[in-house]
Structures are given as C-alpha cells and as structure tokens.
Design a protein around this motif. Structure first.
Motif, PDB file in Angstrom:
ATOM      1  N   ASP A 108       0.710  -1.177   0.086  1.00 61.52           N
ATOM      2  CA  ASP A 108       0.086  -0.035  -0.114  1.00 61.52           C
ATOM      3  C   ASP A 108       1.140   1.072   0.127  1.00 61.52           C
ATOM      4  O   ASP A 108       2.065   1.179  -0.125  1.00 61.52           O
ATOM      5  N   GLU A 109       0.210   2.334   0.202  1.00 56.90           N
ATOM      6  CA  GLU A 109       0.927   3.532   0.171  1.00 56.90           C
ATOM      7  C   GLU A 109       1.860   3.960   1.305  1.00 56.90           C
ATOM      8  O   GLU A 109       2.835   4.731   1.174  1.00 56.90           O
ATOM      9  N   TYR A 110       1.923   3.054   2.386  1.00 60.18           N
ATOM     10  CA  TYR A 110       2.718   3.093   3.494  1.00 60.18           C
ATOM     11  C   TYR A 110       3.782   1.970   3.199  1.00 60.18           C
ATOM     12  O   TYR A 110       4.546   1.809   4.091  1.00 60.18           O
ATOM     13  N   GLY A 111       3.913   1.248   2.182  1.00 56.67           N
ATOM     14  CA  GLY A 111       4.890   0.201   2.155  1.00 56.67           C
ATOM     15  C   GLY A 111       4.428  -1.105   2.767  1.00 56.67           C
ATOM     16  O   GLY A 111       5.471  -2.171   2.881  1.00 56.67           O
ATOM     17  N   GLU A 112       3.244  -1.410   3.189  1.00 56.14           N
ATOM     18  CA  GLU A 112       2.963  -2.523   3.901  1.00 56.14           C
ATOM     19  C   GLU A 112       2.441  -3.578   2.821  1.00 56.14           C
ATOM     20  O   GLU A 112       1.475  -3.071   1.952  1.00 56.14           O
ATOM     21  N   PRO A 113       2.837  -4.891   2.869  1.00 58.13           N
ATOM     22  CA  PRO A 113       2.091  -5.852   2.161  1.00 58.13           C
ATOM     23  C   PRO A 113       0.642  -5.735   2.162  1.00 58.13           C
ATOM     24  O   PRO A 113       0.074  -5.522   3.326  1.00 58.13           O
ATOM     25  N   ILE A 114      -0.092  -6.036   1.025  1.00 53.30           N
ATOM     26  CA  ILE A 114      -1.564  -6.172   1.114  1.00 53.30           C
ATOM     27  C   ILE A 114      -1.998  -7.017   0.000  1.00 53.30           C
ATOM     28  O   ILE A 114      -1.277  -7.208  -0.907  1.00 53.30           O
ATOM     29  N   LEU A 115      -3.130  -7.651   0.352  1.00 55.38           N
ATOM     30  CA  LEU A 115      -3.823  -8.491  -0.496  1.00 55.38           C
ATOM     31  C   LEU A 115      -4.251  -7.872  -1.799  1.00 55.38           C
ATOM     32  O   LEU A 115      -4.306  -6.619  -1.885  1.00 55.38           O
ATOM     33  N   ASP A 116      -4.439  -8.590  -2.975  1.00 51.79           N
ATOM     34  CA  ASP A 116      -4.576  -8.125  -4.261  1.00 51.79           C
ATOM     35  C   ASP A 116      -5.641  -7.032  -4.335  1.00 51.79           C
ATOM     36  O   ASP A 116      -6.851  -7.092  -4.154  1.00 51.79           O
ATOM     37  N   PRO A 117      -5.387  -5.814  -4.488  1.00 53.63           N
ATOM     38  CA  PRO A 117      -6.353  -4.670  -4.551  1.00 53.63           C
ATOM     39  C   PRO A 117      -7.248  -4.762  -5.794  1.00 53.63           C
ATOM     40  O   PRO A 117      -8.104  -3.768  -5.717  1.00 53.63           O
ATOM     41  N   LEU A 118      -6.601  -5.474  -6.842  1.00 54.50           N
ATOM     42  CA  LEU A 118      -7.517  -5.637  -8.005  1.00 54.50           C
ATOM     43  C   LEU A 118      -8.874  -6.100  -7.780  1.00 54.50           C
ATOM     44  O   LEU A 118      -9.933  -6.160  -8.628  1.00 54.50           O
ATOM     45  N   GLY A 119      -8.992  -6.828  -6.582  1.00 54.72           N
ATOM     46  CA  GLY A 119     -10.332  -7.598  -6.423  1.00 54.72           C
ATOM     47  C   GLY A 119      -9.961  -8.977  -6.520  1.00 54.72           C
ATOM     48  O   GLY A 119      -9.060  -9.493  -6.720  1.00 54.72           O
ATOM     49  N   PHE A 120     -11.144  -9.888  -6.313  1.00 61.30           N
ATOM     50  CA  PHE A 120     -10.872 -11.527  -6.197  1.00 61.30           C
ATOM     51  C   PHE A 120     -11.643 -12.023  -7.145  1.00 61.30           C
ATOM     52  O   PHE A 120     -12.987 -12.146  -7.168  1.00 61.30           O
ATOM     53  N   ALA A 121     -10.792 -12.798  -8.062  1.00 63.39           N
ATOM     54  CA  ALA A 121     -11.612 -13.417  -9.110  1.00 63.39           C
ATOM     55  C   ALA A 121     -11.565 -14.987  -8.470  1.00 63.39           C
ATOM     56  O   ALA A 121     -11.044 -15.272  -7.776  1.00 63.39           O
ATOM     57  N   PRO A 122     -12.394 -15.817  -9.356  1.00 62.01           N
ATOM     58  CA  PRO A 122     -12.614 -17.382  -8.708  1.00 62.01           C
ATOM     59  C   PRO A 122     -11.125 -17.893  -9.002  1.00 62.01           C
ATOM     60  O   PRO A 122     -10.281 -17.522  -9.891  1.00 62.01           O
ATOM     61  N   ASP A 123     -10.890 -19.024  -8.307  1.00 62.06           N
ATOM     62  CA  ASP A 123      -9.642 -19.704  -8.344  1.00 62.06           C
ATOM     63  C   ASP A 123      -9.624 -20.526  -9.744  1.00 62.06           C
ATOM     64  O   ASP A 123     -10.671 -20.441 -10.547  1.00 62.06           O
ATOM     65  N   LEU A 124      -8.635 -20.910  -9.851  1.00 55.42           N
ATOM     66  CA  LEU A 124      -8.223 -21.947 -10.925  1.00 55.42           C
ATOM     67  C   LEU A 124      -9.306 -22.978 -11.112  1.00 55.42           C
ATOM     68  O   LEU A 124      -9.640 -23.742 -10.201  1.00 55.42           O
ATOM     69  N   ASP A 125      -9.866 -23.175 -12.307  1.00 52.60           N
ATOM     70  CA  ASP A 125     -10.798 -24.332 -12.516  1.00 52.60           C
ATOM     71  C   ASP A 125      -9.884 -25.707 -12.361  1.00 52.60           C
ATOM     72  O   ASP A 125      -8.888 -25.559 -12.973  1.00 52.60           O
ATOM     73  N   CYS A 126     -10.626 -26.681 -11.966  1.00 53.27           N
ATOM     74  CA  CYS A 126      -9.927 -27.976 -11.691  1.00 53.27           C
ATOM     75  C   CYS A 126      -9.673 -28.562 -13.266  1.00 53.27           C
ATOM     76  O   CYS A 126     -10.669 -28.544 -14.060  1.00 53.27           O
ATOM     77  N   GLY A 127      -8.830 -29.226 -13.457  1.00 47.10           N
ATOM     78  CA  GLY A 127      -8.706 -29.838 -14.767  1.00 47.10           C
ATOM     79  C   GLY A 127      -7.023 -30.053 -14.897  1.00 47.10           C
ATOM     80  O   GLY A 127      -6.099 -29.530 -14.177  1.00 47.10           O
ATOM     81  N   VAL A 128      -6.677 -30.612 -16.277  1.00 46.72           N
ATOM     82  CA  VAL A 128      -5.355 -30.764 -16.449  1.00 46.72           C
ATOM     83  C   VAL A 128      -4.681 -29.447 -16.878  1.00 46.72           C
ATOM     84  O   VAL A 128      -5.273 -28.534 -17.165  1.00 46.72           O
ATOM     85  N   MET A 129      -3.440 -29.437 -16.555  1.00 46.39           N
ATOM     86  CA  MET A 129      -2.624 -28.444 -17.013  1.00 46.39           C
ATOM     87  C   MET A 129      -1.986 -28.353 -18.370  1.00 46.39           C
ATOM     88  O   MET A 129      -1.651 -29.589 -18.940  1.00 46.39           O
ATOM     89  N   ASP A 130      -1.647 -27.320 -18.983  1.00 44.31           N
ATOM     90  CA  ASP A 130      -1.193 -27.511 -20.302  1.00 44.31           C
ATOM     91  C   ASP A 130       0.198 -27.691 -20.226  1.00 44.31           C
ATOM     92  O   ASP A 130       0.934 -27.528 -19.380  1.00 44.31           O
TER      93      ASP A 130
END
Length: 604
Positions: A108-130
C-alpha cells in the motif's frame, strides 16, 4: 554462472490453496507444483534465493479503473555470463498451482504488504494443466534481454480491475519461481516495484473478502468423535473420545490430535471436565477401543495421508486420573490404514487393520502389547470389517473385492490360529456394516444399502437385516428396518435387545430410532454420520455426534459445522429412555471460509 543473493522477504499475496489435481495426460509433461502454493508468508529458507545477475522488469498502466487491464509486460534482463532459459506464464502460473509460478505482490502507500487490490476472481478451474512446449521456453543470451510476453495473456481476469477492487495508490512487484522445470534454468526472480493507482471499486466488499482470506490463512477449529463408554469403578462410566485440532498459521496447516476422557455418572450425566490423556503431533485418525480389567485398550491410526501407522496404547483407569502408556506401533508407515477394529479375549488383544498394501490383517497381542505369532493376512482388499470375541474364539467378518465380491467370516483361537475354513456369504461389498450378531447356529448382518440401480425402479435404499446359517446360506429375504427410499441414502447402527434389532438410521440430518420393522421416532435433526450403540451394563446407550450447538456463521451459512457428542439410553420398546445428554464441550467452531466462487454472497 548466475550469481544469487538472498531476498529479504516475500509479501503476502492473494490466493487460496488450489484443490485441483495437477496430473497431465501421459503424452504431456508433468506439471511441476509450485514450491510455495496458496497464501504465502515470509520467504521460506527452503526456496532458492533471488538471482542477482538476472533482472525481471515490469511495465504496467499507472492508472486503472474497474474493467481496465493492467497491461502487464514482463521482460528479463540477463546480466550474467551464461545463457538462461525461462518459461513464460502458462495456465496455472498466476494461481500458484504450478511452475513457473508468477505472482503479483502489492504494497500500500505506506509500503505494507496487502492482498490483491484488483479484487478477487474465482480460483483456477480444476482440470489438467497445459504441457510446457518449446514455444513456452524463452532463451536470454548473456548480456541480452528477452520478452516473456504479456502477463494478461496467460489468464487476463487475474489482472483486470474487478468491481470488488480497493481504490488507492500501490506498489506492484512480480515474482517468478521456476526452480524445478525440465529444460529451464532454475531461477527465482523479483522485480522492482512500479506505481499503480486504482481509481474506483468497492472498498467495503474488498475488505470483507480480505478478512475471509486472512481467516483462511490463520485459524483454528476443533472437532470431536466418540470412541467408547467404559465402566468406571464407582458405578459410573468413562467417556473416551478423540479431538481433531486443525490449525493454520501463515497459510500452513498443522493438524494434530488428542485422546480425551470424561467421567460420567450412571445416568450419563458428565462429572467434571474432560481432560487430555494422550496428545499426538499428528491427527490420531480412526480410534477404536476395548475395555480391560484395569482400563482401556486403544487402537488408533496417526500420521499424514500416505504415512499412517497403526498404534496401540493402554489407559490405566485405576488411578485418580487415568494415565496412558507409551504407544506401541504394530503397523509401520507408509500406508493409509484409516480404520481399525479391536477386541479383547481374556489376556489377549486382537486388532483388525490394513497393512501398507491395504490388505486386511489380524494381529494378536498379549496384554503387554507383544505380538503373538505372525499377523494373519485375511484379504487383499476389504471394504468393511468387524471383529468380536465370542466364547473362546475371535470371529472376524469382512466384505471384500478382488477374487470374490461378497462377505467372509472366519474363526480364530485365542492365539490367532485359524480354527476352521472361511465361511462365504452373499452381501454386496458396497454396503456398510451397521451391526453384526453371532448365534450358535449362524449370524445376523445389519447393513445400510446406500445405492440404487438405475435400470431397476424397484431397487431401494435403506437399513436391512439379513440372517445367515453357520454355512453362510441366507435365511430368507432381507428384512427392511424402517422406511425404504429411492433418494435417501441412510447411515446407521444396529444392536440387539434380546431378539429384537434396535436401529438408529440417519437420512440427511434426521436421526431416527426404531425397533424391528416398526415405526421410528426422531432423535435429532442435526446429527452427523458417526452413530453407535454402546452397552452399559444390561442397558443400551445410543451415542451420536450432533451439530445442534454450533451457531457459527460457518455452520449456519455454509453447513460447515463442528459437532459434540450426545447420548441417550434406549428402552426395550426401541424408544428413548430419558432425554439426550450432551457429553462433550470440546469442539471449536470453524471460521467462515466461503469459496472463491460464492464469497460475495457472504459479504454485505
């Protein structure tokens, strides 16, 4: 040669542990797991340090709003004297589900770690990896730079400003973890920060989800499970139960287990608080017990998945405060022996358990825990099993696949030697044992049928009782204990009061008690699947686990509940003889941990 220097720390980043399989089709390369999946705390000493002569350079849009993409561009500058190979972002890279692991780290503006400020998208869909292909590998010659590509191209929703964004001014760095990728240089890179301003979003909703994620990374809950009721020297009872403690700190799970006891009066009312009689650094697993003249013999299966053992201990209940002996291991890891069955015959103890190859074994020990003879291998794959001491013999009964599909029964003398040939009987190995009674002329098996055949509209689910003669021949059709259904799969327990079968069955959350095929009464509407009958002198107690006391948001909103142990005496007519009694007060509620797909439903 690439020189390296240790990084100061790794900031917190957004993400939950991905519960997806990382298996690839056989024709693809295996996806290499991230060395630091999920929510990440300070940099682990086990990770390779950040490279000093290779720089990861990030470019991005400096001001963004909801709906905008960051427009990330990643380049690598190779200042070393050797050529290096990196891998561009591929499916799963931005979710910490594989290597290369790319992650956005915000302050953040004070240099402290922060969770993703872009917002929270769904996690990775289950399935095989490329599979990683030759086109994914990027070569950077000595003294040159190379374009790793647009980060958004790997999975653009992770870098779009979402409606749940947190407005403000931030510093953004990108980390690259590619330590074990075949055909690529082992590298750990961390960029310098670039400034990002997010114009708009929903700070209240962002804060709600951030709190949920922090709870996922740091929380503790505890659940309990009933093991046995053992007579005490004052006419009362000892309650033995296990307690599973699930603790997560900094995103790292540290489960452990305990065996606890509590004194009960003859009316089942608790006398004093529960206390720990044995503590394990691992969860104690499945616990079974049998009484002995001076206490209790306990079998349990501690250890992580794939590394479980079978252990025995004795609890001396002649002292004012019961004391447990040091455990004795009768089945070493590796393996997954989740279930044991234990019984006592005079000065002998027998244990049914799985070995490392999942075969069913019978091990007989003396009262000191020393094995008598060689463990007997009963079946290569047993789905259900039961062990009882009857007269001067052990009788082991199990359902098995591999060779036959059905039931087997065998008698052993007190030292574990077979007395006669196995008895086969017809019963689907997919059924669950609910109770088993041995008669001089045969045996009765109570079971739960929890599946139906789609091509047979008359096939039903329910609790059933089937009688067999001594040769394993069925004595007529199975008797339905209670209602049958095409839709409700039951779980339950059966015991006998005289010649009458008393049964407790769970469908959904409703626990129903009955005698024979007659009507049933509702005991609880919040019961769990662990249901047992326990003999108490000449009486019978029904013991079950119940979530009625959990009023936490996790239980009320997500049905993610913890349970306590309840019990009640059963009358000869198959109804309750007195009100249910709560036996434990040892559970701790779970935190509210909604999934990445429905978290907004649990925020104002």
């Amino acid at each position: 040669m690439v020189r390296v220097a240790r990084s100061a720390h790794l900031a917190l980043v957004c993400g939950l542990v991905i519960a997806c399989s990382l298996r690839e089709p056989q024709s693809h390369d295996d996806a290499i797991a991230s060395p630091a999946p999920g929510l990440v705390g300070p940099l682990s000493d086990t990770l390779a340090p950040v490279a000093a002569d290779v720089a990861l350079v990030v470019r991005a849009r400096e001001v963004v709003g909801v709906g905008d993409d960051l427009g990330l561009e990643l380049r690598v500058h190779n200042h070393s004297g050797a050529a290096i190979t990196l891998v561009r972002p591929v499916y799963g890279s931005w979710e910490h589900a594989r290597q290369p692991d790319y992650r956005l780290e915000w302050t953040d503006e004070y240099g402290e770690p922060i969770l993703d400020p872009l917002g929270f998208a769904p996690d990775l869909d289950c399935g095989v990896m490329d599979a990683i292909t030759a086109d994914d590998r990027i070569l950077a010659a000595p003294g040159h730079e190379a374009l790793l590509g647009s980060a958004a191209a790997a999975r653009s929703p992770r870098h779009v400003v979402l409606p749940s964004a947190r407005p403000g001014k931030y510093g953004l760095r990108v980390r690259y973890l590619g330590l074990d990728i075949p055909g690529a240089t082992a590298l750990h890179l961390l960029s310098d920060p670039v400034p990002i301003t997010i114009r708009d979003g929903d700070p209240a909703k962002w804060a709600c989800r951030a709190n949920q994620l922090r709870a996922a990374a740091d929380h503790q809950y505890a659940d309990v499970s009933f093991t046995g009721l053992v007579p005490a020297d004052n006419g009362g009872l000892w309650l033995l139960f296990s307690r599973y403690v699930h603790e997560v700190r900094g995103g790292v799970a540290d489960p452990r287990g305990e065996l606890r006891m509590r004194r009960l009066g003859p009316d089942l009312e608790p006398r004093g608080d529960a206390f720990v009689v044995f503590a394990s650094a691992d969860e104690v697993g499945w616990v079974s017990a049998a009484p002995e003249p001076e206490g209790i013999i306990v079998g349990f299966t501690p250890g992580p998945v794939g590394g479980r053992s079978v252990q025995l201990l004795t609890i001396d209940t002649t002292r004012a405060t019961p004391v447990a002996s040091a455990p004795r291991i009768i089945q070493q890891p590796p393996g997954n022996p989740y279930v044991t069955s234990i019984a006592r015959l005079d000065d002998r103890v027998a244990v049914l358990h799985h070995d490392a190859d999942a075969a069913l074994m019978l091990t007989v020990l003396d009262r000191t825990g020393a094995e008598l003879g060689t463990p007997v291998r009963l079946a290569p794959m047993a789905t259900r099993f039961d062990l009882q001491a009857v007269g001067d013999a052990w009788i082991a009964t199990w359902l098995q696949r591999d060779g036959i599909d059905g039931g087997m029964l065998r008698r052993f003398d007190r030292d574990g030697r077979p007395i006669d040939a196995e008895v086969r009987f017809s019963l689907d190995p997919a059924h669950d044992f609910a109770g088993l009674r041995h008669r001089p002329d045969g045996f009765d098996v109570a079971y739960a049928d929890r599946s139906t055949r789609g091509d047979d509209p008359q096939d039903m689910m329910g609790m059933y009782l089937q009688s067999f003669d001594a040769a394993g021949r069925p004595g007529g059709r199975a008797l339905a204990l209670g209602p049958e259904s095409r839709t409700d799969a039951p779980v339950g327990a059966v015991a006998w009061l005289g010649d009458a079968a008393v049964h407790a069955g769970l469908t959904g959350r409703r626990l129903a008690l009955g005698r024979g095929p007659g009507p049933t009464i509702t005991v609880s509407t919040s019961a769990e699947e662990r249901i047992l009958f326990a003999p108490v002198g000449d009486r019978l107690a029904l013991v079950w686990e119940d979530t009625r006391d959990d009023d936490s948001p996790a239980c009320l909103q997500l049905r993610s509940c913890t349970s306590e142990v309840y019990a009640a005496f059963v009358g000869n007519d198959g109804t309750l003889d007195g009100a249910p009694v709560r036996l434990t007060h040892d559970a701790v509620a779970k935190p509210l941990l909604p999934s990445s797909h429905d978290w907004q439903r649990h925020c104002p």
